[in-house]
Design a protein around this motif. Structure first.
Motif, short mmCIF file in Angstrom:
data_model
loop_
_atom_site.label_atom_id
_atom_site.label_comp_id
_atom_site.label_asym_id
_atom_site.label_seq_id
_atom_site.Cartn_x
_atom_site.Cartn_y
_atom_site.Cartn_z
N ASP A 96 0.82 -1.21 0.00
CA ASP A 96 0.00 0.00 0.00
C ASP A 96 0.86 1.26 0.00
OD1 ASP A 96 -2.70 1.47 0.66
OD2 ASP A 96 -1.30 2.13 2.23
N TYR A 97 1.92 1.25 0.77
CA TYR A 97 2.84 2.39 0.86
C TYR A 97 3.48 2.67 -0.50
CZ TYR A 97 7.49 4.45 1.58
OH TYR A 97 8.64 5.20 1.46
N LEU A 98 3.98 1.63 -1.15
CA LEU A 98 4.66 1.82 -2.43
C LEU A 98 3.67 2.17 -3.54
CD1 LEU A 98 7.11 -1.17 -2.09
CD2 LEU A 98 7.76 1.24 -2.13
N GLY A 99 2.52 1.48 -3.57
CA GLY A 99 1.52 1.77 -4.60
C GLY A 99 0.98 3.18 -4.47
N SER A 100 0.72 3.63 -3.26
CA SER A 100 0.18 4.98 -3.05
C SER A 100 1.21 6.05 -3.37
CB SER A 100 -0.28 5.14 -1.59
OG SER A 100 -1.31 4.22 -1.30
N ALA A 101 2.49 5.70 -3.28
CA ALA A 101 3.54 6.66 -3.60
C ALA A 101 3.81 6.75 -5.10
CB ALA A 101 4.82 6.27 -2.86
N GLY A 102 3.07 5.99 -5.91
CA GLY A 102 3.18 6.10 -7.35
C GLY A 102 4.16 5.16 -8.01
N TYR A 103 4.68 4.19 -7.26
CA TYR A 103 5.60 3.22 -7.86
C TYR A 103 4.80 2.17 -8.64
CZ TYR A 103 9.29 4.95 -4.76
OH TYR A 103 10.21 5.73 -4.12
N ASP A 104 5.35 1.73 -9.76
CA ASP A 104 4.77 0.60 -10.49
C ASP A 104 5.41 -0.68 -9.97
OD1 ASP A 104 2.87 1.77 -12.24
OD2 ASP A 104 4.50 2.57 -13.46
N LEU A 105 4.55 -1.68 -9.70
CA LEU A 105 4.98 -2.88 -9.00
C LEU A 105 4.98 -4.09 -9.91
CD1 LEU A 105 2.88 -2.29 -5.74
CD2 LEU A 105 5.14 -1.39 -6.33
N PHE A 106 6.11 -4.77 -9.98
CA PHE A 106 6.29 -5.96 -10.80
C PHE A 106 6.50 -7.16 -9.87
CE2 PHE A 106 7.39 -2.40 -13.36
CZ PHE A 106 7.10 -2.73 -14.67
N HIS A 107 5.82 -8.27 -10.19
CA HIS A 107 5.85 -9.43 -9.31
C HIS A 107 6.57 -10.61 -9.94
CE1 HIS A 107 3.23 -8.02 -6.04
NE2 HIS A 107 2.70 -7.28 -6.98
N PHE A 108 7.50 -11.14 -9.18
CA PHE A 108 8.14 -12.41 -9.54
C PHE A 108 7.07 -13.49 -9.60
CE2 PHE A 108 11.08 -15.95 -9.11
CZ PHE A 108 12.27 -15.46 -9.61
N PRO A 109 7.14 -14.41 -10.57
CA PRO A 109 6.13 -15.47 -10.64
C PRO A 109 5.99 -16.21 -9.31
CG PRO A 109 7.50 -15.52 -12.60
CD PRO A 109 8.12 -14.52 -11.67
N GLY A 110 4.76 -16.35 -8.85
CA GLY A 110 4.51 -17.09 -7.63
C GLY A 110 4.75 -16.34 -6.35
N SER A 111 4.96 -15.01 -6.42
CA SER A 111 5.21 -14.25 -5.19
C SER A 111 3.98 -14.30 -4.28
CB SER A 111 5.57 -12.80 -5.52
OG SER A 111 4.55 -12.17 -6.27
N HIS A 112 4.20 -14.12 -3.00
CA HIS A 112 3.16 -14.31 -2.00
C HIS A 112 2.01 -13.33 -2.18
CE1 HIS A 112 1.19 -14.86 1.88
NE2 HIS A 112 1.89 -15.97 2.01
N ALA A 113 0.80 -13.82 -1.92
CA ALA A 113 -0.40 -12.99 -2.08
C ALA A 113 -0.39 -11.76 -1.18
CB ALA A 113 -1.65 -13.83 -1.79
N ALA A 114 0.37 -11.79 -0.09
CA ALA A 114 0.43 -10.64 0.81
C ALA A 114 1.01 -9.41 0.13
CB ALA A 114 1.29 -10.99 2.03
N LEU A 115 1.76 -9.61 -0.94
CA LEU A 115 2.40 -8.49 -1.64
C LEU A 115 1.63 -8.05 -2.88
CD1 LEU A 115 6.13 -9.66 -1.50
CD2 LEU A 115 5.08 -7.86 -0.15
N ARG A 116 0.53 -8.69 -3.20
CA ARG A 116 -0.11 -8.45 -4.49
C ARG A 116 -1.52 -7.88 -4.40
NH1 ARG A 116 -1.20 -13.28 -6.55
NH2 ARG A 116 -0.07 -14.66 -5.15
N VAL A 117 -1.88 -7.09 -5.42
CA VAL A 117 -3.27 -6.78 -5.72
C VAL A 117 -3.43 -6.93 -7.23
CG1 VAL A 117 -3.57 -5.20 -3.78
CG2 VAL A 117 -2.86 -4.30 -6.00
#
Length: 350
Positions: A96-117
């Protein structure tokens, strides 16, 4: 087969009159049933109560949180630390902190759901992820891309070498890792992956995760720079949330000696298991880690028939997400390990 127990399984448990050796779960250090750890926990409950009924940034606070956060920062090699009510909460606060600050977020395949939306950039293949990040960097955006991943992965070329990460221009990326299965288990004294990730030379590194696995504490943590942690501290999602149990956090803050001793036992048990394991290629595992994944369900039944229970369930639903894993812990005796190794040897010889 599922087992409904009325106690913590520890290294063994009894079900329907049969005693089973337990090689599952995530109690890597065995602290959940460690007598001294539990004694301290009980004493802290009597002193602090079971919970702190106020927001973390309330005008009335308990000083033990910051005290333990300093201990965790020193233990992991981070500049600063925050604790939260759970590992999932830690991941969501950080995301939430990074997304709200305007960063674009890229996920490694299979990364934990706690880090994703759902709105994040998510990939099924590493090459697609690499291509997308490199193309993104060509745009010369004002903020660096953020790559989120699990520090310990059983399905990719990952810990401890992080070959894929090293193939990227890390000085232009922010790395965010979930270290739930690393802290307490890998690196010096069980300090986790923060220091090794920091050494890769990324633009910035943030690490989060659960303390409820190896460190037996129902809480979460976030590691990073002092500036980052202070910015997160002021966000409503952190400031307005109830903190973790003060008794649990206080116990963790004083448990460094137990952690060190149990980590030594864990390392010795993993080394002993690997030394006599006849078919290591059958498993997916990370050097130095205590989890050994496999996909052959027949082995699950064979182990059960020989009074050994391993982790085996559908993670997040769906057969494709089934988690089947042998877990070595600090609680296991040499007799336990010899029994497991003997059963595996017989299975592989048939």
């Amino acid at each position: 087969m599922s087992f409904l127990l009325n106690h913590n399984p520890g290294r063994v448990f009894t079900h329907d009159g049969v005693e089973y050796r337990y090689f599952g779960g995530t109690s890597y250090l065995g602290l959940q049933t460690h007598p001294d750890f539990l004694k301290t926990f009980a004493e802290n409950i009597l002193h602090y109560g079971s919970s702190h009924g106020a927001s973390r940034n309330s005008n009335v606070q308990i000083g033990l949180y910051e005290k333990t956060e300093k201990v965790l920062a020193q233990f992991t090699g981070a500049e600063a630390c925050l604790t939260t009510s759970s590992g999932f909460m830690a991941g969501q606060i950080l995301r939430d902190y990074l997304g709200s600050a305007g960063y674009d977020l890229f996920h490694f395949p299979g990364s934990h759901a706690a880090l994703r939306v759902a709105s994040d950039f998510q990939f099924e293949a590493l090459e697609d992820l690499r291509f997308s990040i490199l193309n993104y960097l060509k745009k010369k955006t004002s903020k660096p891309p953020v790559l989120l991943f699990d520090s310990i992965s059983f399905s990719s070329d990952h810990f401890p070498d992080y070959a894929f990460l090293k193939s990227l221009p890390l000085d232009q990326l922010i790395l965010v890792a979930d270290d739930s299965h690393g802290i307490g288990v890998v690196s010096e004294e069980g300090s986790g992956c923060y220091a090794s990730l920091k050494a890769l030379g990324a633009k910035d590194v943030l690490v989060c995760g659960s303390l409820a696995k190896a460190l037996a504490t129902p809480a979460g943590f976030i590691l990073g720079s002092s500036d980052r942690m202070e910015a997160i501290r002021q966000r409503p999602v952190f400031a307005g949330a109830s903190p973790a149990s003060p008794a649990a956090v206080a116990t963790l803050g004083s448990a460094v000696k137990h952690i060190s001793l149990q980590h030594q036992k864990l390392k010795a048990n993993v080394s002993y298991f690997l030394k006599d394991l006849k078919n290591p290629e059958f498993f997916q595992f990370n050097p130095g880690h205590a989890g050994f994944n496999f996909s052959d369900r027949r082995l699950v039944t064979y182990l059960k028939d020989h009074q050994i229970i391993v982790t085996d369930f559908e993670y997040a639903g769906g057969g494709a997400n089934r988690l089947t894993r042998i877990v070595i812990t600090a609680l296991h005796t040499r007799e336990d390990l010899d029994h497991l190794l003997g059963v595996l040897k017989r299975y592989f010889s048939t």
